[in-house]
Design an enzyme around this catalytic site. Structure first.
Site, PDB file in Angstrom:
ATOM      1  N   ASP A 438       0.869  -1.167   0.000  1.00 56.23           N
ATOM      2  CA  ASP A 438       0.000   0.000   0.000  1.00 56.23           C
ATOM      3  C   ASP A 438       0.913   1.226   0.000  1.00 56.23           C
ATOM      4  OD1 ASP A 438      -2.359   1.653   0.422  1.00 56.23           O
ATOM      5  OD2 ASP A 438      -1.621   1.868   2.473  1.00 56.23           O
ATOM      6  N   ASP A 622      -1.679  -0.722   5.950  1.00 54.23           N
ATOM      7  CA  ASP A 622      -1.896  -0.193   7.295  1.00 54.23           C
ATOM      8  C   ASP A 622      -3.307   0.276   7.585  1.00 54.23           C
ATOM      9  OD1 ASP A 622      -1.633   2.111   5.539  1.00 54.23           O
ATOM     10  OD2 ASP A 622      -1.520   3.283   7.379  1.00 54.23           O
ATOM     11  N   ASP A 626      -7.260  -1.686   4.093  1.00 54.79           N
ATOM     12  CA  ASP A 626      -6.320  -2.753   3.717  1.00 54.79           C
ATOM     13  C   ASP A 626      -6.598  -4.063   4.447  1.00 54.79           C
ATOM     14  OD1 ASP A 626      -4.758  -1.197   1.945  1.00 54.79           O
ATOM     15  OD2 ASP A 626      -3.730  -0.273   3.647  1.00 54.79           O
TER      16      ASP A 626
END
Length: 746
Positions: A438, A622, A626
């Site tokens: 991410d 995080d 996600d």
């Protein structure tokens, strides 16, 4: 005037009015430091005992009558040592410590007996091929019995008790064949000595116990050392805090009594008692306890601070965000304890093999005795051969092969700032062949500054910032620092992958992605003007605003990704951010495969496509959005400051502002998997060779004991190699203490 340091919560009562307190000690690196600490406390009146445990870095102090334990802290601080009160041991810790001491006593007795008996045995072996008289040989055998029988009765208790308990439950464990082999060897030795035979096997029994006890003690020591590392982390928190009352007065309270919203004063040289946000003051703090970085970090109003952070310079007022067992350090300790109790796939495989192996050992020994009798061998030879088979085929090496590696690797990962959240995380991290990152909050860190468009009303900014308090997304967290309030709006709801919704003043307020707020056109214009900034939108009724948040890469992002590529892993960046921002980030990191504008479902589709290609993706993210991807990936890592949902979904958490722990997780896990496989192969190969040799009658009980014990020691020593990963040690460990000394002297 400073408040007196009250350590009564850490004092443990002993018998006859005595008391004890334990401290975690910083800076104990050699025997000279131990002598200096213990010598510094010699002159304290009332003190009866002061001892430093070098392995666990603990100082135990005992006294009788009236004594102020804070004097220990003051006396050692004056000599340059920092100590921190350690919470009283739990019942489980006391039991584990007592078990370790008991195993050590058993090992000492067995080793002492083995050394003496081997001297007698060597004399008998030499005499049997020269001129020893039968009377002298019998005397040496009976002398050996006099030493070994009581020694084995005491030193064999760990195995005898375990075997009896297993048989009481009508089960077989690996201690049953051990106990049976030892008892049969002793009984046969007494019988042979009474018959004036040339050979007795007292040395075999006691040597077997010595090596097995050494392996068992080493295994427990590794487990206790791993746990004590995390326990020492939690001990480095302030036991008490100076709470700031509404009228400005200071009230000393136990840190455990603080609640979210309380304001505490943290002076230079003190550790923060809670996780929180700096409300007033500026300073430099040491966050190495949490992040692993030894360089001082500047903090100002709005900056985050964690329990255990050491304040170097100015006085800070900190508003608690979590307390009462919910601090980050508490979560780290809970995660480690959970990971230590879970079993990986390799461990479960070894456990099943060991359980099946015990009855197989007994059957093999019995069939060996019957087979030799059928072929005309004497009862004596058949029994001796069966005993050798029973000893040499004990599944100790197989049972130790994987758990020993797992324990050592868990400790190595913790030292590398990685906390396991799943028992089988090591295997899955080692198998990963592609890493999906991410962007926001994972590859990047939000800048402390938030750019507000000109003409935006301050009241609108304050409303958006307060709504951001309800989100754990990094962009929202940056905006939340502008909020003058300490609590989010009531009934605020975070929607994964979209934003936060609440009703404010009778109107719906939305904060999140431009699409979620219906402000795509406004965001498009802002994105053209500032293509590298991330955008967060806010709408309240007809009022709207776009906030730009500058992002910067984590300090070592480019280097970490380069090292991951060197390990053979492909890199993919998958983000919900705008295409321009993601493209700029990927370009700076040299990543060719990147995706922008992905919602949670899009990340799941990406992972599914990778799995369909036979890949094993490691997801690093995080945010709350996600969490589905973290759960769906083959393996997953999340920053420790991530949302609670992301933490729960991840297989492991990493600490700090760097991506080095991600590289360490892969390197250590791969090394651990390699060692697990080596140990399993060695244990199986050993038995494939040793069993036929013993069945053929080519191994005496002494040779069998040495071979079996040696195999256990080999797999345990091989497991210790999981402590390293081949990298360079971190530098600068002495910097925080030097900076603290400067601050305290100024």
């Amino acid at each position: 005037m400073s408040e007196p340091l009250d350590l009564s919560a850490f004092v443990q009562p002993l018998e006859e009015g005595a008391s004890r307190i334990e401290f975690a000690v910083e800076g104990v690196e050699d025997a000279a430091a131990i002598r200096a600490i213990e010598g510094a406390l010699d002159g304290l009146a009332g003190l009866t005992r002061a001892r430093v445990n070098f392995t666990e870095k603990r100082l135990t102090v005992e006294w009788a009558g009236a004594f102020v334990p804070a004097l220990v802290v003051e006396r050692l601080a004056a000599r340059g040592f920092r100590v921190h009160p350690f919470a009283p041991r739990t019942r489980e810790e006391d039991v584990e410590a007592a078990q370790a001491r008991w195993l050590l006593r058993c090992l000492a007795v067995a080793a002492f007996a083995a050394m003496n008996v081997m001297l007698l045995s060597v004399s008998v072996w030499a005499g049997n091929v020269s001129d020893i008289t039968p009377e002298t040989r019998d005397f040496f055998h009976w002398l050996s019995a006099l030493i070994v029988l009581p020694a084995c009765a005491f030193a064999g208790q760990p195995f005898f008790r375990s075997a009896i308990a297993a048989l009481g439950r009508r089960r077989l464990n690996m201690d049953v064949p051990i106990s049976l082999g030892v008892l049969l060897a002793l009984a046969m030795s007494v019988f042979e000595t009474a018959r004036h035979a040339e050979h007795a096997y007292f040395d075999s029994a006691v040597m077997l116990l010595t090596f097995l006890l050494a392996g068992r003690y080493l295994d427990q020591a590794m487990r206790r050392r791993t746990r004590s590392y995390a326990a020492n982390l939690s001990a480095l928190r302030a036991p008490t805090a100076a709470r700031v009352e509404p009228d400005g007065s200071l009230v000393p309270v136990p840190a455990a009594a603080l609640r979210p919203g309380d304001v505490v004063l943290v002076r230079p040289g003190e550790r923060a008692p809670v996780d929180g946000v700096v409300a007033e003051g500026s300073s430099e703090i040491d966050l190495s306890l949490v992040t692993g970085e030894t360089a001082p970090v500047p903090v100002a109003p709005g900056g985050e601070i964690y329990a255990g952070a050491l304040n170097y310079g100015g006085t800070l007022r900190v508003r608690a965000s979590s307390a009462g067992g919910d601090a980050l350090i508490d979560e780290i300790e809970r995660l480690l304890d959970g990971a230590m109790t879970q079993k990986s796939a390799y461990v479960r495989l070894a456990d099943r093999a060991a359980r099946l192996y015990a009855p197989l050992v007994h059957a093999t020994a019995a069939l060996t005795a019957l087979g030799w009798l059928a072929f005309g061998a004497s009862l004596h030879f058949a029994l001796i051969t069966a005993i050798a088979v029973l000893i040499i085929t004990c599944p100790c090496a197989l049972a130790l092969a994987v758990p020993a590696v797992q324990v050592v690797a868990a400790g190595a990962l913790l030292r590398a700032q990685v906390v396991l959240n799943a028992g089988d995380a090591i295997e899955r991290l080692a198998e990963a062949d592609v890493v999906v990152f991410d962007k926001t909050g994972t590859l990047t860190l939000p800048d402390l500054g938030v750019e507000v468009e000109a003409g935006t009303a301050p009241e609108l900014v304050a409303c958006a910032a307060r709504l951001a308090l309800a989100s754990r997304h990094p962009l929202a967290a940056a905006l939340a620092r502008l909020s003058p309030e300490g609590a989010p709006f009531a009934q605020a709801e975070e929607i994964a992958g979209a934003g936060v919704r609440a009703v404010v003043g009778g109107r719906e307020a939305l904060l999140g992605s431009p699409a979620f707020c219906g402000l795509e056109a406004l965001a498009l214009a802002a994105g053209r003007a500032h293509p590298l900034d991330s955008l967060i939108a806010f709408r309240r009724g007809e009022e709207a605003a776009i906030f730009r948040i500058r992002q910067k890469l984590r300090p070592d992002a480019a280097a970490a990704l380069a090292r991951l590529r060197a390990l053979g892993l492909d890199i993919v960046v998958a983000s919900g951010d705008r295409e321009a921002a993601v493209a700029a980030c990927a370009r700076e990191l040299g990543v060719e495969d990147w995706r922008a504008g992905l919602r949670p479902g899009g990340k799941l589709d990406l992972l599914a496509a990778l799995k369909a290609q036979g890949r094993k993706p490691l997801m690093v993210g995080d945010g709350m959005n996600d969490a589905p991807a973290l759960a769906a990936a083959h393996a997953s890592l999340s920053p420790v400051a991530a949302s609670g949902l992301a933490q729960a979904a991840a297989d492991a958490l990493f600490l700090g502002d760097r991506l080095e722990p991600v590289v360490a997780a892969v390197e250590i896990s791969r090394r651990a998997r390699r060692l697990m496989r080596q140990n399993l192969v060695f244990a199986v190969a050993y038995n494939m060779i040793a069993v036929p040799v013993a069945v053929a009658g080519l191994a005496t009980p002494l040779v069998a004991a040495a071979a079996m014990s040696g195999s256990s020691i080999v797999v345990t020593l091989n497991a210790l190699r999981a402590r390293t990963r081949g990298g360079e040690p971190r530098q600068g460990a002495a910097a925080p203490r030097a900076r603290l000394n400067e601050a305290m002297q100024s």
